[in-house]
Design a protein around this motif. Structure first.
Motif, mmCIF file in Angstrom:
data_model
loop_
_atom_site.group_PDB
_atom_site.id
_atom_site.type_symbol
_atom_site.label_atom_id
_atom_site.label_comp_id
_atom_site.label_asym_id
_atom_site.label_seq_id
_atom_site.Cartn_x
_atom_site.Cartn_y
_atom_site.Cartn_z
ATOM 1 N N SER A 43 1.067 2.178 1.783
ATOM 2 C CA SER A 43 0.820 0.978 1.009
ATOM 3 C C SER A 43 1.675 -0.152 1.498
ATOM 4 O O SER A 43 2.625 0.034 2.220
ATOM 5 C CB SER A 43 1.140 1.276 -0.453
ATOM 6 N N THR A 44 1.346 -1.330 1.053
ATOM 7 C CA THR A 44 2.178 -2.461 1.398
ATOM 8 C C THR A 44 3.453 -2.436 0.580
ATOM 9 O O THR A 44 4.335 -3.232 0.815
ATOM 10 C CB THR A 44 1.427 -3.784 1.174
ATOM 11 N N ARG A 59 -0.342 3.396 0.233
ATOM 12 C CA ARG A 59 -1.498 3.084 1.064
ATOM 13 C C ARG A 59 -1.383 1.660 1.612
ATOM 14 O O ARG A 59 -0.618 0.871 1.114
ATOM 15 C CB ARG A 59 -2.767 3.169 0.230
ATOM 16 N N PHE A 60 -2.234 1.358 2.608
ATOM 17 C CA PHE A 60 -2.375 -0.025 3.076
ATOM 18 C C PHE A 60 -3.410 -0.704 2.196
ATOM 19 O O PHE A 60 -4.511 -0.179 2.016
ATOM 20 C CB PHE A 60 -2.907 -0.068 4.518
ATOM 21 N N SER A 65 -6.207 -3.396 1.839
ATOM 22 C CA SER A 65 -7.056 -4.100 2.798
ATOM 23 C C SER A 65 -7.176 -5.569 2.421
ATOM 24 O O SER A 65 -6.969 -5.958 1.267
ATOM 25 C CB SER A 65 -8.442 -3.447 2.868
ATOM 26 N N ILE A 122 -3.020 -5.531 11.367
ATOM 27 C CA ILE A 122 -2.029 -5.725 10.302
ATOM 28 C C ILE A 122 -1.505 -7.162 10.405
ATOM 29 O O ILE A 122 -0.549 -7.433 11.142
ATOM 30 C CB ILE A 122 -0.840 -4.746 10.446
ATOM 31 N N THR A 139 -5.617 -5.334 7.097
ATOM 32 C CA THR A 139 -4.832 -5.245 5.866
ATOM 33 C C THR A 139 -4.498 -6.636 5.335
ATOM 34 O O THR A 139 -4.750 -7.646 5.983
ATOM 35 C CB THR A 139 -3.510 -4.485 6.108
ATOM 36 N N THR A 171 1.403 -8.288 5.786
ATOM 37 C CA THR A 171 2.327 -7.175 5.606
ATOM 38 C C THR A 171 3.607 -7.386 6.405
ATOM 39 O O THR A 171 3.553 -7.833 7.545
ATOM 40 C CB THR A 171 1.643 -5.868 6.083
ATOM 41 N N HIS A 197 6.888 -2.326 6.041
ATOM 42 C CA HIS A 197 5.972 -1.342 5.471
ATOM 43 C C HIS A 197 6.450 0.054 5.873
ATOM 44 O O HIS A 197 6.964 0.242 6.983
ATOM 45 C CB HIS A 197 4.571 -1.631 6.031
#
Length: 173
Positions: free
Chosen positions: A14-15, A25-26, A28, A79, A109, A112, A120
């Motif tokens: 994730s961020t 999680r990332f 989006s 990213i 994403t 970030t 991250h």
């Protein structure tokens, strides 16, 4: 450390930057979530990007790479980052810039952080495992189907460089 990176990749990221964010999680750019677990067994080419960077022309190569190899399993993950003060102010501006100028449809994403302690968790894990930390925009990390870092490249290595293509082709079905 290889197990840590693999666990991060399998769990998704994730961020969020809190310590031990293994189950994260990332997020989006479209408001969904990318769990890297969805891409298990496939190579993932991760690139930190910035719309106002002199290397932004590499978006074209990234899209070509994605178009050429996505049917064989390659994921290209962009990213966006403002760590070097060259990204647009909002995700909406980034998305529009990439779609209008480069016709991007690859996974991307939200903006970030990629460096330092606020990075991250993915980038912290790569740094801890390999010593690689992006030194500028358009640095590249190739993750193998097993979740391990296969190779890293700096900004001057183009996405379609022979050494990049060779490493990706080694990992495809």
């Amino acid at each position: 450390m290889r197990r840590l990176l693999f666990a991060l990749l399998l769990a998704g990221l994730s961020t969020g930057v809190e310590a031990g964010a293994i189950g994260a999680r990332f997020d989006s750019i479209d408001g969904e979530v990318y769990a890297l677990e969805e891409w298990r067994g496939r190579p993932v080419f991760v690139v930190n990007t910035a719309s106002r960077c002199g290397f932004a022309h590499q978006f074209e190569g990234l899209q070509t790479l994605y178009d050429t190899y996505r049917d064989r399993g390659l994921v290209v993950l962009a990213i966006p980052s403002n760590d070097f003060r060259q990204e647009l102010a909002t995700e909406a501006e980034v998305k529009e810039f990439c779609e209008v100028n480069f016709f991007l449809d690859m996974p991307m994403t939200m903006i970030t952080e990629i460096r330092g302690e606020a990075a991250h968790p993915f980038y912290r894990a790569v740094r801890d495992e390999t010593g690689f930390e992006p030194s500028w925009n358009f640095n590249k990390v190739l993750i193998g189907p097993d979740g391990e870092v296969v190779e890293t490249w700096g900004a001057t290595t183009e996405p379609l460089a022979p050494e990049v293509i060779a490493r990706i082709e080694e990992l495809l079905d």
